[in-house]
Scaffold this motif. Structure first.
Motif, PDB file in Angstrom:
ATOM      1  N   PHE A 555      11.782  14.680 -14.407  1.00  0.00           N
ATOM      2  CA  PHE A 555      10.653  15.533 -14.017  1.00  0.00           C
ATOM      3  C   PHE A 555      10.187  16.407 -15.178  1.00  0.00           C
ATOM      4  N   GLY A 556      11.118  16.773 -16.084  1.00  0.00           N
ATOM      5  CA  GLY A 556      10.688  17.510 -17.266  1.00  0.00           C
ATOM      6  C   GLY A 556       9.761  16.685 -18.133  1.00  0.00           C
ATOM      7  N   LEU A 557      10.054  15.391 -18.287  1.00  0.00           N
ATOM      8  CA  LEU A 557       9.195  14.505 -19.067  1.00  0.00           C
ATOM      9  C   LEU A 557       7.863  14.289 -18.372  1.00  0.00           C
ATOM     10  N   ALA A 558       7.911  14.114 -17.033  1.00  0.00           N
ATOM     11  CA  ALA A 558       6.650  13.924 -16.297  1.00  0.00           C
ATOM     12  C   ALA A 558       5.774  15.161 -16.402  1.00  0.00           C
ATOM     13  N   LEU A 559       6.371  16.352 -16.264  1.00  0.00           N
ATOM     14  CA  LEU A 559       5.614  17.597 -16.380  1.00  0.00           C
ATOM     15  C   LEU A 559       5.066  17.786 -17.782  1.00  0.00           C
ATOM     16  N   GLU A 572       9.414  21.060 -28.403  1.00  0.00           N
ATOM     17  CA  GLU A 572       9.467  22.432 -27.894  1.00  0.00           C
ATOM     18  C   GLU A 572       8.854  22.530 -26.506  1.00  0.00           C
ATOM     19  N   GLY A 573       7.713  21.856 -26.327  1.00  0.00           N
ATOM     20  CA  GLY A 573       7.069  21.861 -25.019  1.00  0.00           C
ATOM     21  C   GLY A 573       7.906  21.169 -23.961  1.00  0.00           C
ATOM     22  N   PHE A 574       8.552  20.081 -24.348  1.00  0.00           N
ATOM     23  CA  PHE A 574       9.398  19.350 -23.391  1.00  0.00           C
ATOM     24  C   PHE A 574      10.567  20.209 -22.934  1.00  0.00           C
ATOM     25  N   PHE A 575      11.262  20.868 -23.871  1.00  0.00           N
ATOM     26  CA  PHE A 575      12.402  21.705 -23.507  1.00  0.00           C
ATOM     27  C   PHE A 575      11.965  22.951 -22.740  1.00  0.00           C
ATOM     28  N   LYS A 576      10.769  23.411 -22.999  1.00  0.00           N
ATOM     29  CA  LYS A 576      10.240  24.549 -22.246  1.00  0.00           C
ATOM     30  C   LYS A 576      10.083  24.181 -20.775  1.00  0.00           C
ATOM     31  N   ASN A 577       9.549  22.993 -20.522  1.00  0.00           N
ATOM     32  CA  ASN A 577       9.397  22.541 -19.140  1.00  0.00           C
ATOM     33  C   ASN A 577      10.755  22.305 -18.467  1.00  0.00           C
ATOM     34  N   CYS A 578      11.717  21.751 -19.231  1.00  0.00           N
ATOM     35  CA  CYS A 578      13.051  21.547 -18.670  1.00  0.00           C
ATOM     36  C   CYS A 578      13.694  22.882 -18.315  1.00  0.00           C
ATOM     37  N   ARG A 579      13.482  23.892 -19.161  1.00  0.00           N
ATOM     38  CA  ARG A 579      14.040  25.212 -18.878  1.00  0.00           C
ATOM     39  C   ARG A 579      13.410  25.817 -17.634  1.00  0.00           C
ATOM     40  N   SER A 580      12.119  25.627 -17.469  1.00  0.00           N
ATOM     41  CA  SER A 580      11.444  26.140 -16.277  1.00  0.00           C
ATOM     42  C   SER A 580      11.980  25.480 -15.017  1.00  0.00           C
TER      43      SER A 580
END
Length: 606
Positions: A555-559, A572-580
């Motif tokens: 879901f982090g990749l999809a987001l 950075e954007g991918f890990f930001k979404n995973c953190r959220s």
């Protein structure tokens, strides 16, 4: 009249020991193509001999060169006499022993290279045989250097073969003719400890393992010497692993055999020191039975070795010996390898190997059987008495001490106006900070003492410290982590690193109060819940984490693809979404910690 139904051990042996057509090595591809077909020479004559004329042909060949009875061997190191026994040509065996007595005691030698290799496939199979042999040797000795020289069946003689095939009349006849056959010990890897057919080496041990009471009694009643040679025919003989016939009776679950041997041992006890009961691992027969998880043999040994206290009509009372059950039976200056040596120690170390006589495939099953030994009535009664007399008072003192320390440390954390925030608070709030300093000093000193004790234990046995199980590993982990975090938190406070101290102190409190699980595990009302939590943490959470990790990445990749790909395509954007998503799963919302810029801020603890 002597032939009996094969035991479990013999049934394991039977499909393996048919070596006249194939070298029997478990899980060896192409093993059936390794051995020679024995279609030429003396071996072929023995195999095909059916009448008197066949024997004459054999005799004519041998008379040309009598030494071939020792030098003419197959690739397994078998001499013609051994192969005659393997082919079940016992009449040929008798004739060879009578006519050529000097070769009656020949033994298997190390594996011989094939003199005739019919095709490259045979050569390849022979190489696989040697590779398998090295593997077996390395597993049992830790080194494969001596393996080709050691061989699979080295040391086996015709008496071993007669006993293994339940030819008991032949075995007794052979001992009458050549009693020195009793002194040959099988040292090949096929018979090594930990193998399915580990029978102890000497013919006496073979007969014990197979439950052949007639042969065992006959051997024990023989003279102790044959000429100038001392025979291996007493209950105190030991094989290369240090096991006696009592150990072998335990290993192969022969209760009647054990009773008979123990009776003989008691009659001859004046010739043996009590330390001679131990094998090379320091285990006497009782501890050895516990190491195998054999509950029936443990009970039998305790009952048979007990001393009668009194008898009143149908009521009898016996004193159970504690040697091997709870007390060590080895001298203080012994050089036995470290490890559990009594029944209670073995129960507590159920997951350890303890003895090399265990099969690799049986280790998990044996561990469960060892834990079941707690329910043996004599063991259970002893544990209850030890707990009431010694264990429970120590347990209460430790529980009271740990609870007091945790309350002191917690109260020191909760009292307001702490001096660490401002040193002037020491003068402004004297009573508060006086109590804090006193409490932290007491807790710190006790933690240092406990930490030094844990480090000393770790230094003595570094490989075993974290390999313990159950409550013991819980005690080690929580004691080591809670004391370490607390002491380092105080050190960083004195150095002025308050943020680091906050993190360390939070973990010290977490691990300290988690230490109470160790004590709650010991109560009947709370123990099952602690067991359930332990299973959840060690099994369920691990499985759930793997599923949740895959969910988080997906879901982090999809987001990331739908919201960040056009503006922030980097990692950075991918890990930001995973953190959220992680914060959403933990806190129920992704924006729990907002800064002025609107981005989630992870607190120092994270």
């Amino acid at each position: 009249t002597y032939r009996t139904v094969p035991t479990t051990a013999v049934s394991k042996l039977e499909p393996i020991r048919r070596r006249q057509k194939a070298v029997a090595i478990p899980n060896l591809p192409g093993a059936g193509k390794v051995a020679a077909e024995h279609t030429t020479g003396l071996i072929a004559l023995i195999k095909n001999c059916k009448d008197l004329e066949g024997w004459k042909a054999i005799q004519d060949v041998i008379n040309e060169n009598e030494a071939m009875l020792d030098t003419d061997r197959d690739e397994n190191g078998a001499a013609p006499l051994h192969l005659a026994a393997l082919f079940h040509k016992w009449d040929i065996v008798k004739k060879l022993v009578k006519e050529y007595p000097r070769y009656a005691t020949v033994e298997y030698t190390a594996n011989q290279p094939r003199t005739e290799k019919k095709n490259p496939e045979d050569v390849s199979c022979y190489e696989k045989l040697q590779a398998r042999l090295r593997l077996c040797c390395k597993r049992n000795t830790g080194s494969a250097k001596e393996c080709p020289e050691k061989g699979l069946y080295t040391g086996e003689n015709v008496l071993h073969l007669a006993i293994a095939n339940f030819e008991l009349e032949m075995a007794i006849w052979l001992m009458d003719q050549h009693p020195e056959l009793l002194n040959s010990e099988t040292t090949g890897t096929f018979f090594a400890p930990g193998q399915p057919v580990y029978f102890g080496g000497y013919p006496l041990f073979f007969a014990v393992c197979m439950g052949q009471l007639v042969v065992v009694k006959y051997i024990l009643n023989l003279e102790r010497t044959a000429g100038a040679v001392a025979l291996k025919n007493t209950v105190w003989e030991k094989d290369s692993a240090g096991n006696t016939v009592l150990h072998m009776a335990v290993l192969h679950s022969q209760p009647e055999m054990y009773k008979m041997l123990l009776k003989v041992a008691k009659e001859e006890s004046h010739t043996c020191d009590k330390y001679d009961w131990q094998n090379n691992e320091g285990l006497n027969p009782l501890a050895f039975a516990a190491a195998l998880g054999n509950q029936d043999m443990v009970q039998l040994i305790m009952v048979e070795t007990a001393n009668p206290a009194f008898v009143w009509g149908p009521v009898s009372c016996k004193k159970i010996l504690l040697e091997g059950l709870d007390q060590l039976t080895i001298p203080e200056d012994s050089d036995y390898p470290p490890g559990p040596k009594t029944v209670l120690q073995i129960i507590c170390a159920a997951q350890e190997q303890v003895t090399k006589c265990l099969l690799e495939t049986d280790k998990q099953k044996i561990a469960e059987k060892r834990q079941g030994l707690v329910m043996v009535p004599e063991v259970y009664q002893l544990l209850v008495r030890k707990w009431e007399k010694f264990g429970y008072p120590i347990f209460k003192r430790r529980l009271l001490g740990v609870t007091t320390l945790l309350l002191l440390a917690t109260s020191a954390m909760l009292i307001p106006n702490h001096y660490r925030l401002n040193t002037d608070f020491i003068h402004m709030y004297k009573w508060n900070n006086g109590y804090i300093i006193a409490a932290e000093s007491i807790v710190g000193l006790v933690c240092m003492k406990k930490l030094f004790g844990e480090m000393r234990e770790f230094y003595k046995k570094p490989t075993q410290y974290f390999k313990k199980y159950g409550a013991e590993i819980m005690d080690n982990v929580f004691a080591l982590t809670s004391t370490s975090f607390y002491i380092f938190a105080l050190i960083f406070r004195w150095c002025g690193f308050i943020d680091v101290e906050d993190v360390l102190m939070s973990f010290a409190g977490l691990m300290g109060w988690s230490y109470m699980y160790f004590f709650l595990w010991g109560f009947q009302q709370t123990g099952p819940f602690i067991t359930m939590i332990k299973e959840m943490i060690t099994i369920d959470i691990r499985r759930f984490s793997s599923v949740f990790f895959a969910f988080l990445i997906a879901f982090g990749l999809a987001l990331h693809c739908t919201t960040e790909l056009a503006t922030n395509a980097g990692p950075e954007g991918f890990f930001k979404n995973c953190r959220s998503l992680l914060l959403l799963g933990l806190l129920g919302e992704s924006g729990g910690f907002e800064t002025e810029e609107g981005d989630p801020e992870v607190p120092n603890l994270w």
